[in-house]
Design a protein around this motif. Structure first.
Motif, mmCIF file in Angstrom:
data_model
loop_
_atom_site.group_PDB
_atom_site.id
_atom_site.type_symbol
_atom_site.label_atom_id
_atom_site.label_comp_id
_atom_site.label_asym_id
_atom_site.label_seq_id
_atom_site.Cartn_x
_atom_site.Cartn_y
_atom_site.Cartn_z
ATOM 1 N N ILE A 104 44.592 7.161 0.494
ATOM 2 C CA ILE A 104 42.828 6.693 0.489
ATOM 3 C C ILE A 104 42.252 6.869 1.807
ATOM 4 O O ILE A 104 41.083 7.221 1.947
ATOM 5 C CB ILE A 104 42.686 5.384 -0.319
ATOM 6 C CG1 ILE A 104 43.339 5.612 -1.792
ATOM 7 C CG2 ILE A 104 41.089 5.077 -0.433
ATOM 8 C CD1 ILE A 104 43.111 4.122 -2.451
ATOM 9 N N GLY A 105 42.672 6.054 2.861
ATOM 10 C CA GLY A 105 42.156 5.978 3.948
ATOM 11 C C GLY A 105 41.924 7.375 4.762
ATOM 12 O O GLY A 105 40.622 7.736 5.298
ATOM 13 N N ARG A 106 43.098 8.284 4.563
ATOM 14 C CA ARG A 106 42.769 9.710 5.135
ATOM 15 C C ARG A 106 41.688 10.365 4.525
ATOM 16 O O ARG A 106 41.149 11.341 5.161
ATOM 17 C CB ARG A 106 43.960 10.349 5.033
ATOM 18 C CG ARG A 106 45.271 9.798 5.877
ATOM 19 C CD ARG A 106 46.422 10.879 6.098
ATOM 20 N NE ARG A 106 46.996 11.333 5.056
ATOM 21 C CZ ARG A 106 47.836 10.613 4.469
ATOM 22 N NH1 ARG A 106 48.579 9.622 4.835
ATOM 23 N NH2 ARG A 106 48.521 10.917 3.193
ATOM 24 N N ALA A 107 41.165 10.053 3.093
ATOM 25 C CA ALA A 107 40.522 10.790 2.424
ATOM 26 C C ALA A 107 38.995 10.246 2.304
ATOM 27 O O ALA A 107 38.063 10.487 1.458
ATOM 28 C CB ALA A 107 40.890 11.170 1.058
ATOM 29 N N SER A 108 38.997 9.096 3.184
ATOM 30 C CA SER A 108 37.788 8.163 3.029
ATOM 31 C C SER A 108 36.488 8.932 3.116
ATOM 32 O O SER A 108 35.518 8.777 2.179
ATOM 33 C CB SER A 108 37.895 6.896 3.858
ATOM 34 O OG SER A 108 37.911 7.451 5.152
ATOM 35 N N PHE A 109 36.337 9.824 4.054
ATOM 36 C CA PHE A 109 35.212 10.745 4.256
ATOM 37 C C PHE A 109 34.592 11.558 3.053
ATOM 38 O O PHE A 109 33.661 11.566 2.779
ATOM 39 C CB PHE A 109 35.348 11.591 5.522
ATOM 40 C CG PHE A 109 34.013 12.114 6.165
ATOM 41 C CD1 PHE A 109 32.690 11.283 6.395
ATOM 42 C CD2 PHE A 109 33.652 13.469 5.883
ATOM 43 C CE1 PHE A 109 31.823 12.091 6.784
ATOM 44 C CE2 PHE A 109 32.427 13.922 6.349
ATOM 45 C CZ PHE A 109 31.578 13.225 6.737
ATOM 46 N N HIS A 110 35.870 12.316 2.392
ATOM 47 C CA HIS A 110 35.473 13.119 1.519
ATOM 48 C C HIS A 110 35.270 12.245 0.256
ATOM 49 O O HIS A 110 34.519 12.827 -0.637
ATOM 50 C CB HIS A 110 36.973 13.843 1.408
ATOM 51 C CG HIS A 110 37.356 14.664 2.355
ATOM 52 N ND1 HIS A 110 37.720 14.193 3.304
ATOM 53 C CD2 HIS A 110 37.243 16.005 2.572
ATOM 54 C CE1 HIS A 110 38.169 15.172 4.445
ATOM 55 N NE2 HIS A 110 37.584 16.318 3.924
ATOM 56 N N ILE A 111 36.013 10.992 0.160
ATOM 57 C CA ILE A 111 35.672 10.343 -1.101
ATOM 58 C C ILE A 111 34.131 9.937 -1.136
ATOM 59 O O ILE A 111 33.345 9.863 -2.143
ATOM 60 C CB ILE A 111 36.372 9.085 -1.131
ATOM 61 C CG1 ILE A 111 37.991 9.404 -1.224
ATOM 62 C CG2 ILE A 111 36.118 8.006 -2.097
ATOM 63 C CD1 ILE A 111 39.048 8.138 -1.053
ATOM 64 N N MET A 112 33.547 9.488 0.127
ATOM 65 C CA MET A 112 32.226 9.419 0.120
ATOM 66 C C MET A 112 31.439 10.507 -0.469
ATOM 67 O O MET A 112 30.584 10.020 -1.253
ATOM 68 C CB MET A 112 31.794 9.066 1.689
ATOM 69 C CG MET A 112 30.327 8.801 1.781
ATOM 70 S SD MET A 112 29.486 8.894 3.613
ATOM 71 C CE MET A 112 29.426 10.705 3.592
ATOM 72 N N TYR A 113 31.655 11.671 -0.294
ATOM 73 C CA TYR A 113 30.928 12.475 -0.667
ATOM 74 C C TYR A 113 31.206 12.931 -2.249
ATOM 75 O O TYR A 113 30.088 13.295 -2.894
ATOM 76 C CB TYR A 113 31.389 13.930 -0.171
ATOM 77 C CG TYR A 113 30.480 14.096 1.403
ATOM 78 C CD1 TYR A 113 29.209 14.266 1.230
ATOM 79 C CD2 TYR A 113 31.208 13.948 2.415
ATOM 80 C CE1 TYR A 113 28.375 14.360 2.466
ATOM 81 C CE2 TYR A 113 30.327 14.193 3.797
ATOM 82 C CZ TYR A 113 29.025 14.050 3.505
ATOM 83 O OH TYR A 113 28.423 14.089 5.029
ATOM 84 N N THR A 114 32.336 12.683 -2.974
ATOM 85 C CA THR A 114 32.637 12.820 -4.272
ATOM 86 C C THR A 114 31.966 11.644 -5.052
ATOM 87 O O THR A 114 31.195 11.797 -6.062
ATOM 88 C CB THR A 114 34.251 12.774 -4.623
ATOM 89 O OG1 THR A 114 34.647 11.701 -4.037
ATOM 90 C CG2 THR A 114 34.776 13.907 -4.059
ATOM 91 N N GLN A 115 31.781 10.495 -4.473
ATOM 92 C CA GLN A 115 31.032 9.461 -4.898
ATOM 93 C C GLN A 115 29.597 9.563 -4.812
ATOM 94 O O GLN A 115 28.795 9.320 -5.802
ATOM 95 C CB GLN A 115 31.372 8.123 -4.356
ATOM 96 C CG GLN A 115 30.836 7.945 -2.847
ATOM 97 C CD GLN A 115 29.540 7.436 -2.642
ATOM 98 O OE1 GLN A 115 28.697 6.852 -3.817
ATOM 99 N NE2 GLN A 115 28.681 8.060 -1.857
ATOM 100 N N MET A 116 29.128 10.240 -3.795
ATOM 101 C CA MET A 116 27.571 10.784 -3.732
ATOM 102 C C MET A 116 27.107 11.668 -4.810
ATOM 103 O O MET A 116 26.171 11.323 -5.679
ATOM 104 C CB MET A 116 27.379 11.501 -2.349
ATOM 105 C CG MET A 116 25.901 11.720 -2.229
ATOM 106 S SD MET A 116 25.869 12.516 -0.661
ATOM 107 C CE MET A 116 26.003 14.489 -1.274
#
Length: 317
Positions: free
Chosen positions: A246-258
């Motif tokens: 999850i940590g490695r993908a945290s920046f991408h997760i920010m965009y999917t939540q957006m």
């Protein structure tokens, strides 16, 4: 959790936990950068290939999310003119958390200078950057600095970044428990004072008063203790490995939540009203969808970039 709208933002528990997400990210950004910068000269840190790689890493998911946002707005019957599109792009106003991209681009430009200062002057460097952060916050409050511009300027997090870097620079010498306790008490009082005593911020009166540099006094000791306890351990459990992923993908997760929160109201009306799940159920649904889609998003982008890199390498040969 911060963007879900499921919490009372004025409650102390929210103010002491979820509300401090970005300050925590900034401390960790400084920490991780300092780990990678150890032993390198400023010329090496400003290597054009390194900067280009980081710029691409941050920019590709942002552009995909931005195009999706504009497309969704158009489909929903809210078309934008060129001026509006450019304005939203420049101000990071295309979904919750979109401004974070601007902070990261500014970070990769400023980080080598900040690290050099902390490495050379140690605690005095932290104090100097903290004072600069203080002056910036006071200036924004005193002159009612434009909120839209302020949110995309990284100067309001200089103190947090400096402290994160300081952890690495002084890794052979632990921070005094007395100092940590004093910072924690001061920071906690500052964070909860509006709720507990009806206090109104005087110096830090911008929209982000609760996450101003004084709130870092509360956040830093907690982050420091967690990092100090875990730095000698490698993740061997399923939970630990999942947290790393999850940590490695945290920046991408920010965009999917957006994007998720942009379309969620439509999802609730047309497909399934998640409010029927209750607060806990809706929160779990939000987290699971955002995290899993973010991991998939990161996986696809990384593999596409690897394929493109392999093709370029093969063609050059």
């Amino acid at each position: 959790m911060n963007h879900s709208g499921l919490f009372n933002r004025e409650m102390p528990l929210f103010m002491l936990t979820i509300d401090k997400a970005v300050p925590i990210f900034m401390i960790l950004s400084g920490y991780v950068y300092a780990l990678s910068a150890e032993g390198k000269t400023q010329r090496e840190l400003y290597n054009i290939n390194t900067l280009k790689r980081k710029f691409i890493r941050f920019t590709v998911p942002m552009l995909i999310a931005f195009v999706l946002y504009i497309s969704i707005s158009f489909i929903a019957g809210y078309p934008m003119g060129l001026y509006e599109i450019v304005k939203r792009f420049l101000l990071g106003n295309y979904g919750q958390g979109a401004y974070y991209y601007h902070l990261m681009i500014e970070f990769i430009i400023l980080a080598p200078l900040l690290y050099t200062m902390i490495a050379k002057f140690k605690a005095n460097g932290v104090i100097l950057l903290g004072f600069a952060n203080f002056l910036y916050d006071v200036f924004c409050s005193a002159y009612s600095f434009n909120v839209a511009l302020n949110r995309v300027i990284i100067f309001r997090y200089l103190f947090a970044i400096a402290l994160g870097m300081y952890i690495v620079v002084k890794k052979d010498k632990k921070v005094s428990p007395v100092l940590l306790a004093g910072m924690l008490i001061l920071g906690t009082v500052y964070v909860i004072s509006p709720y507990a005593w009806g206090y109104s911020y005087r110096l830090f009166t911008t929209v982000w008063g609760s996450t101003s540099m004084l709130s870092i006094f509360y956040v830093f000791p907690i982050v420091y203790i967690i990092l100090d306890m875990s730095k000698e351990h490698n993740s061997t459990t399923v939970f630990g490995k999942a947290a790393e992923r999850i940590g490695r993908a945290s920046f991408h997760i920010m965009y999917t939540q957006m994007i998720f929160f942009v379309v969620k109201s439509g999802f609730d009306k047309i497909i399934f009203n998640t409010e029927k799940l209750g607060v806990a159920g809706e929160l779990i649904f939000d987290i699971v969808v955002c995290v899993l889609s973010g991991i998939l998003f990161e996986y696809v982008i990384v593999n596409v970039q690897n394929c493109v890199g392999a093709i370029r390498k093969r063609s050059s040969v």
